[in-house]
Design a protein around this motif. Structure first.
Motif, PDB file in Angstrom:
ATOM      1  N   LEU A  69     -10.779   2.783  -1.281  1.00 23.48           N
ATOM      2  CA  LEU A  69      -9.666   3.614  -1.830  1.00 23.48           C
ATOM      3  C   LEU A  69      -9.722   3.452  -3.264  1.00 23.48           C
ATOM      4  CD1 LEU A  69      -6.738   2.585   0.628  1.00 23.48           C
ATOM      5  CD2 LEU A  69      -7.892   4.785   0.012  1.00 23.48           C
TER       6      LEU A  69
ATOM      7  N   SER B 159       1.019   4.431  -2.859  1.00 22.34           N
ATOM      8  CA  SER B 159       0.986   5.771  -2.342  1.00 22.34           C
ATOM      9  C   SER B 159       2.209   6.550  -2.933  1.00 22.34           C
ATOM     10  CB  SER B 159       1.117   5.717  -0.855  1.00 22.34           C
ATOM     11  OG  SER B 159       1.315   7.310  -0.350  1.00 22.34           O
TER      12      SER B 159
ATOM     13  N   TRP C 221       0.836  -1.042  -0.070  1.00 25.28           N
ATOM     14  CA  TRP C 221      -0.043  -0.287   0.083  1.00 25.28           C
ATOM     15  C   TRP C 221       0.977   1.148  -0.071  1.00 25.28           C
ATOM     16  CZ3 TRP C 221      -4.863   0.348  -1.288  1.00 25.28           C
ATOM     17  CH2 TRP C 221      -5.639  -0.753  -1.301  1.00 25.28           C
ATOM     18  N   MET C 222       1.888   1.184   0.669  1.00 27.78           N
ATOM     19  CA  MET C 222       2.833   2.398   0.713  1.00 27.78           C
ATOM     20  C   MET C 222       3.330   2.718  -0.550  1.00 27.78           C
ATOM     21  SD  MET C 222       2.717   3.887   3.434  1.00 27.78           S
ATOM     22  CE  MET C 222       3.832   5.123   3.688  1.00 27.78           C
TER      23      MET C 222
ATOM     24  N   THR D  63      -5.113  11.917  -3.018  1.00 27.40           N
ATOM     25  CA  THR D  63      -5.209  10.512  -3.316  1.00 27.40           C
ATOM     26  C   THR D  63      -4.091   9.642  -2.632  1.00 27.40           C
ATOM     27  OG1 THR D  63      -6.692  10.730  -5.178  1.00 27.40           O
ATOM     28  CG2 THR D  63      -5.768   8.507  -4.683  1.00 27.40           C
ATOM     29  N   ALA D  64      -2.749  10.064  -2.862  1.00 27.08           N
ATOM     30  CA  ALA D  64      -1.959   9.472  -2.257  1.00 27.08           C
ATOM     31  C   ALA D  64      -1.626   9.565  -0.831  1.00 27.08           C
ATOM     32  CB  ALA D  64      -0.334  10.109  -2.789  1.00 27.08           C
ATOM     33  N   ILE D  65      -2.240  10.868  -0.270  1.00 22.32           N
ATOM     34  CA  ILE D  65      -2.289  10.800   1.128  1.00 22.32           C
ATOM     35  C   ILE D  65      -3.400  10.045   1.831  1.00 22.32           C
ATOM     36  CG2 ILE D  65      -2.979  12.355   3.005  1.00 22.32           C
ATOM     37  CD1 ILE D  65      -1.518  14.641   1.248  1.00 22.32           C
ATOM     38  N   CYS D  66      -4.359   9.822   1.361  1.00 22.57           N
ATOM     39  CA  CYS D  66      -5.501   9.017   1.501  1.00 22.57           C
ATOM     40  C   CYS D  66      -5.025   7.409   1.561  1.00 22.57           C
ATOM     41  CB  CYS D  66      -6.748   8.839   0.665  1.00 22.57           C
ATOM     42  SG  CYS D  66      -7.729  10.591   0.714  1.00 22.57           S
ATOM     43  N   PHE D  67      -4.160   7.158   0.482  1.00 20.80           N
ATOM     44  CA  PHE D  67      -3.697   5.812   0.758  1.00 20.80           C
ATOM     45  C   PHE D  67      -2.523   5.522   1.886  1.00 20.80           C
ATOM     46  CE2 PHE D  67      -5.716   5.044  -3.056  1.00 20.80           C
ATOM     47  CZ  PHE D  67      -5.504   3.885  -3.722  1.00 20.80           C
ATOM     48  N   ASN D  68      -1.767   6.476   1.923  1.00 16.41           N
ATOM     49  CA  ASN D  68      -1.030   6.589   3.116  1.00 16.41           C
ATOM     50  C   ASN D  68      -1.456   6.336   4.512  1.00 16.41           C
ATOM     51  OD1 ASN D  68       1.510   6.962   4.434  1.00 16.41           O
ATOM     52  ND2 ASN D  68       2.186   8.631   3.676  1.00 16.41           N
TER      53      ASN D  68
END
Length: 149
Positions: free
Chosen positions: A119, A49, A45-46, A83-88
């Motif tokens: 997500l 992100s 997941w990271m 979106t990347a922050i949500c994944f993080n």
């Protein structure tokens, strides 16, 4: 061989003088592969992100070269960064939730039913915004140059 009369087995004798006999507690060991699977999922997941963040940063860097496209590219990169922050945030939250459940030896599932779907929905919205802004920008450029001299 000497035979014991029925009803005087070793377990029954202990029950009469000491109370019921309980089997020894089994020590439940947590296999390392459980922890490693949790870490592997977290790293995947990271990775997603970081990939989205890198694409957004590249868009921002290349978007400054052309002043006409700056607004659309800034919008696209902002959507991808969010979106990347949500994944993080999701990855960190899920990692610590699963780690806590593993250490407590909870019997519940470690599956997250709604997280990946939500997500994926956020990613769909982000890519749709990028696609729509790209189409609108192309239409605006096409209309601007079709006016003629």
């Amino acid at each position: 061989m000497s035979q014991q009369p029925s009803g005087t087995g070793a377990g029954e004798a202990c029950e009469t003088c000491c109370g019921p006999v309980e089997p020894p507690n089994k020590i439940s060991l947590i296999e390392p592969k459980v922890f490693l699977a949790n870490e592997r999922t977290f790293l995947n997941w990271m990775s997603m992100s970081v990939t989205l963040g890198s694409i957004a940063t590249a868009l921002t860097a290349f978007g400054k070269a052309d002043a006409r496209q700056a607004g659309a590219i800034q919008f696209m990169s902002a959507v991808l960064i969010i979106t990347a922050i949500c994944f993080n945030v999701y990855a960190v939250n899920t990692f610590f939730w699963r780690r806590r459940s593993i250490r407590r030896r909870d019997e519940s599932n470690f599956d997250d039913i709604y997280g990946p779907y939500s997500l994926s929905f956020v990613m769909l919205i982000a890519l749709s915004c990028v696609f729509v802004s790209l189409i609108l920008f192309r239409l605006r450029v096409l209309l601007f140059f079709s006016r003629g001299p």
